[in-house]
Design an enzyme around this catalytic site. Sequence first.
Site, PDB file in Angstrom:
ATOM      1  N   HIS A 157       0.812  -1.222   0.000  1.00 35.92           N
ATOM      2  CA  HIS A 157       0.000   0.000   0.000  1.00 35.92           C
ATOM      3  C   HIS A 157       0.844   1.271   0.000  1.00 35.92           C
ATOM      4  CE1 HIS A 157      -4.030  -1.873   0.737  1.00 35.92           C
ATOM      5  NE2 HIS A 157      -3.247  -2.881   1.074  1.00 35.92           N
ATOM      6  N   ASP A 364       3.715   9.341  -1.396  1.00 33.95           N
ATOM      7  CA  ASP A 364       2.604   8.520  -0.911  1.00 33.95           C
ATOM      8  C   ASP A 364       2.285   7.428  -1.920  1.00 33.95           C
ATOM      9  OD1 ASP A 364       0.825   7.922   1.096  1.00 33.95           O
ATOM     10  OD2 ASP A 364      -0.133   9.888   1.069  1.00 33.95           O
TER      11      ASP A 364
END
Length: 490
Positions: A157, A364
């Site tokens: 993730h 991110d």
Amino acid sequence: MTLVVISNRVARAKPNEPMTGGLAAALLPVVEKSGAIWVGSSGRVRDGQQREPFAQIESLGRGALALLDLPAAHYGGYYEGFANSALWPALHSRSDLIRVSQDDYDSYREVNAFMARALLRFQKPDVTFWVQDYHFLALGAELRKLDVKNPIGFFLHTPWAPHNVMSGVPHHRELIETMLAYDLIGFQTDEDCENFAGYLTLELGYTVKNGMVRSHFGLTRLAAFPIGIDVEGFTAQAMRAISHPDVSRLRKSLHGERLAIGVDRLDYSKGLLNRIRAFDRLFETQPSLKRTVSLLQIANPSRGSIEAYGNLQCDLAQLVSDVNGRHGEVDWTPIRYLNKGFSQTTLAGFYRSAHVGVVTPLYDGMNLVAKEYVAAQNPADPGVLVLSKFAGAANELTTALIVNPHDIDGMARTIGMALAMPAPERRLRWEAMMTKLRAGNIQHWFESFIATLESTRDITQPAPEAPRAGRETLGRGGAVLQWQASTALH
């Protein structure tokens, strides 16, 4: 096929409680609808050898939640140590923040081995294991050590940093080699996938061809699967949330001023200090905007015992105080800073109330807040998303206002543009983003990964034939999933 999903964090369907994180929020709807078994940490630890590792088993929609008390002797080294003081900073290209010991690495491997032993409870011919995130990089190899031959997939993730950064992680060669025990390794973006392939080539000497690599474990496929959200569900939630008491109080408190919103964990990867500096610069360069807009910054604390997080919390609080002291007035606060979490329902209402969503991480994996903000908007009068070029979501949400989070002046100018953008342009940009969100929603991500895992497994060996009764087709690419959570738990 019965699917067992493994992650460190889990979530429950409790609409009035704060959500535990982006991964948990993303997985919750697919587990509830698919009937998968979700295995993760209970949040508690236990001393000694426990006869039954599962502290709690409960239903979760059509699926089930199985929670473990992790071993107390190794939890700190595993979680705060190697996972979050070595892997997390490296994966986010902050190798300067790596603080880790040999004991931390040993504990990380011990907890991965502990989880593998616990998962043997589910080892049946029709079971597929799907491991989530950096806490369990070695779990596939630990399962293979226990002679588990079932399909095992892995999804990361976070970003995957370039080779020269990842090679700064202690024990990186041994650890990353173990990841090749997975049949499929999924990443958020093509760049992450390419960085991982580059590491395998440059550091371990493997040949990666057409996304496939062969090791002593067998064949592993590498691919990108950008994660999405439950778009229609979140939109409906945002519409309902307008009447939520917290949302009503927020809207009444604005007194006609516009609202910008940032929602993040309190983490150095999120670019929070630069975001506050950008608003400081905005009020300096465009003083006419004072009293017309404020930023609601929600920063939920986490990992407070790690030095870098404690330092960030102090620095951010001081910066917010300085900016409010410079620009604030007795009846107007430029930065509304809240150090706590909110439920998904409340956040959905906050997003819908905000004229600008500010999502400006330094690095991110995806950043689902960006997607949630877009999905929450009123189609007739949508807000504007200001999005970092270093968030994975920027690859899809190309009609957002894309910024460099290191360019303070540039961010200030872009936030000003967002506030001045006319309604027709806002609607056009929002509609284009919603089209992307619907095409790549959470169900698409889920089904695409499972279908690819099945096809990868078929290359190396035929999968055991599942019983015919009770099958349910979810699938893209012919994936047929049989969900039997209740029987697999016993």
